[in-house]
Design a protein around this motif. Structure first.
Motif, PDB file in Angstrom:
ATOM      1  N   GLU A   1     -35.057 -63.816  10.666  1.00  0.00           N
ATOM      2  CA  GLU A   1     -33.969 -63.507  11.578  1.00  0.00           C
ATOM      3  C   GLU A   1     -32.817 -64.517  11.483  1.00  0.00           C
ATOM      4  O   GLU A   1     -31.767 -64.314  12.055  1.00  0.00           O
ATOM      5  CB  GLU A   1     -34.477 -63.441  13.021  1.00  0.00           C
ATOM      6  CG  GLU A   1     -35.374 -62.244  13.275  1.00  0.00           C
ATOM      7  CD  GLU A   1     -35.852 -62.178  14.703  1.00  0.00           C
ATOM      8  OE1 GLU A   1     -35.515 -63.067  15.519  1.00  0.00           O
ATOM      9  OE2 GLU A   1     -36.593 -61.236  15.009  1.00  0.00           O
ATOM     10  N   ARG A   2     -33.059 -65.602  10.748  1.00  0.00           N
ATOM     11  CA  ARG A   2     -32.015 -66.605  10.551  1.00  0.00           C
ATOM     12  C   ARG A   2     -31.041 -66.137   9.485  1.00  0.00           C
ATOM     13  O   ARG A   2     -31.302 -65.158   8.774  1.00  0.00           O
ATOM     14  CB  ARG A   2     -32.638 -67.934  10.100  1.00  0.00           C
ATOM     15  CG  ARG A   2     -33.573 -68.529  11.116  1.00  0.00           C
ATOM     16  CD  ARG A   2     -34.220 -69.787  10.596  1.00  0.00           C
ATOM     17  NE  ARG A   2     -35.372 -70.122  11.408  1.00  0.00           N
ATOM     18  CZ  ARG A   2     -36.404 -70.832  11.005  1.00  0.00           C
ATOM     19  NH1 ARG A   2     -36.434 -71.326   9.773  1.00  0.00           N
ATOM     20  NH2 ARG A   2     -37.394 -71.069  11.821  1.00  0.00           N
ATOM     21  N   TYR A   3     -29.939 -66.839   9.351  1.00  0.00           N
ATOM     22  CA  TYR A   3     -29.006 -66.539   8.258  1.00  0.00           C
ATOM     23  C   TYR A   3     -29.746 -66.724   6.936  1.00  0.00           C
ATOM     24  O   TYR A   3     -30.564 -67.619   6.802  1.00  0.00           O
ATOM     25  CB  TYR A   3     -27.793 -67.466   8.335  1.00  0.00           C
ATOM     26  CG  TYR A   3     -26.961 -67.227   9.566  1.00  0.00           C
ATOM     27  CD1 TYR A   3     -26.099 -66.142   9.638  1.00  0.00           C
ATOM     28  CD2 TYR A   3     -27.056 -68.080  10.662  1.00  0.00           C
ATOM     29  CE1 TYR A   3     -25.355 -65.912  10.785  1.00  0.00           C
ATOM     30  CE2 TYR A   3     -26.310 -67.858  11.803  1.00  0.00           C
ATOM     31  CZ  TYR A   3     -25.456 -66.778  11.855  1.00  0.00           C
ATOM     32  OH  TYR A   3     -24.727 -66.536  12.982  1.00  0.00           O
TER      33      TYR A   3
ATOM     34  N   ASP B   1     -33.642 -75.084   5.976  1.00  0.00           N
ATOM     35  CA  ASP B   1     -32.321 -75.701   5.921  1.00  0.00           C
ATOM     36  C   ASP B   1     -31.390 -75.081   6.955  1.00  0.00           C
ATOM     37  O   ASP B   1     -30.642 -75.786   7.640  1.00  0.00           O
ATOM     38  CB  ASP B   1     -31.708 -75.551   4.530  1.00  0.00           C
ATOM     39  CG  ASP B   1     -32.469 -76.309   3.461  1.00  0.00           C
ATOM     40  OD1 ASP B   1     -33.195 -77.266   3.797  1.00  0.00           O
ATOM     41  OD2 ASP B   1     -32.337 -75.937   2.281  1.00  0.00           O
ATOM     42  N   VAL B   2     -31.443 -73.772   7.087  1.00  0.00           N
ATOM     43  CA  VAL B   2     -30.612 -73.072   8.073  1.00  0.00           C
ATOM     44  C   VAL B   2     -30.994 -73.532   9.480  1.00  0.00           C
ATOM     45  O   VAL B   2     -30.128 -73.800  10.317  1.00  0.00           O
ATOM     46  CB  VAL B   2     -30.735 -71.539   7.922  1.00  0.00           C
ATOM     47  CG1 VAL B   2     -30.090 -70.813   9.090  1.00  0.00           C
ATOM     48  CG2 VAL B   2     -30.119 -71.094   6.606  1.00  0.00           C
TER      49      VAL B   2
ATOM     50  N   LYS C   1     -28.910 -68.173  16.426  1.00  0.00           N
ATOM     51  CA  LYS C   1     -29.408 -67.366  15.303  1.00  0.00           C
ATOM     52  C   LYS C   1     -29.993 -68.264  14.216  1.00  0.00           C
ATOM     53  O   LYS C   1     -31.052 -67.976  13.664  1.00  0.00           O
ATOM     54  CB  LYS C   1     -28.300 -66.498  14.727  1.00  0.00           C
ATOM     55  CG  LYS C   1     -28.759 -65.624  13.561  1.00  0.00           C
ATOM     56  CD  LYS C   1     -27.647 -64.712  13.085  1.00  0.00           C
ATOM     57  CE  LYS C   1     -28.036 -63.958  11.831  1.00  0.00           C
ATOM     58  NZ  LYS C   1     -28.840 -62.793  12.070  1.00  0.00           N
ATOM     59  N   ALA C   2     -29.315 -69.352  13.927  1.00  0.00           N
ATOM     60  CA  ALA C   2     -29.795 -70.266  12.884  1.00  0.00           C
ATOM     61  C   ALA C   2     -31.128 -70.894  13.269  1.00  0.00           C
ATOM     62  O   ALA C   2     -31.934 -71.238  12.400  1.00  0.00           O
ATOM     63  CB  ALA C   2     -28.755 -71.351  12.620  1.00  0.00           C
ATOM     64  N   MET C   3     -31.389 -71.022  14.573  1.00  0.00           N
ATOM     65  CA  MET C   3     -32.633 -71.637  15.040  1.00  0.00           C
ATOM     66  C   MET C   3     -33.674 -70.607  15.472  1.00  0.00           C
ATOM     67  O   MET C   3     -34.641 -70.947  16.152  1.00  0.00           O
ATOM     68  CB  MET C   3     -32.328 -72.583  16.200  1.00  0.00           C
ATOM     69  CG  MET C   3     -31.524 -73.789  15.793  1.00  0.00           C
ATOM     70  SD  MET C   3     -31.202 -74.896  17.183  1.00  0.00           S
ATOM     71  CE  MET C   3     -32.878 -75.384  17.595  1.00  0.00           C
ATOM     72  N   SER C   4     -33.507 -69.374  15.060  1.00  0.00           N
ATOM     73  CA  SER C   4     -34.474 -68.344  15.417  1.00  0.00           C
ATOM     74  C   SER C   4     -35.881 -68.790  15.029  1.00  0.00           C
ATOM     75  O   SER C   4     -36.102 -69.382  13.977  1.00  0.00           O
ATOM     76  CB  SER C   4     -34.142 -67.031  14.711  1.00  0.00           C
ATOM     77  OG  SER C   4     -35.159 -66.093  14.948  1.00  0.00           O
TER      78      SER C   4
END
Length: 73
Positions: A68-70, A7-8, A60-63
């Motif tokens: 490593e994402r939120y 989802d992130v 970051k959200a697409m790491s």
């Protein structure tokens, strides 16, 4: 794997699209292979006027590494 990390990632891809003016992997014929191959071009390479903090959030959200994402959307 489906869950909060997915989802992130999806929210990050949406933000990327809003900032860059196109989807993260719009040039690739095989989208899944492109996602597996590596990250998309940096938002600010496509749109230098995109706010740096928002571009960082999208990245970051697409790491590629889910931890490593939120942790939550």
């Amino acid at each position: 794997q489906v869950g909060p990390a997915a989802d992130v990632y999806s929210l990050g891809a949406t933000l990327y699209h809003l900032l860059a003016g196109r989807p993260p992997y719009s040039e690739a014929k095989d989208k899944l292979a492109a996602v597996k191959a590596g990250p998309p071009r940096a938002v600010r390479k496509l749109n230098p006027t995109a706010p740096k903090p928002l571009a960082a959030i999208a990245a970051k959200a697409m790491s590629r590494i889910p931890v490593e994402r939120y942790p939550t959307p």
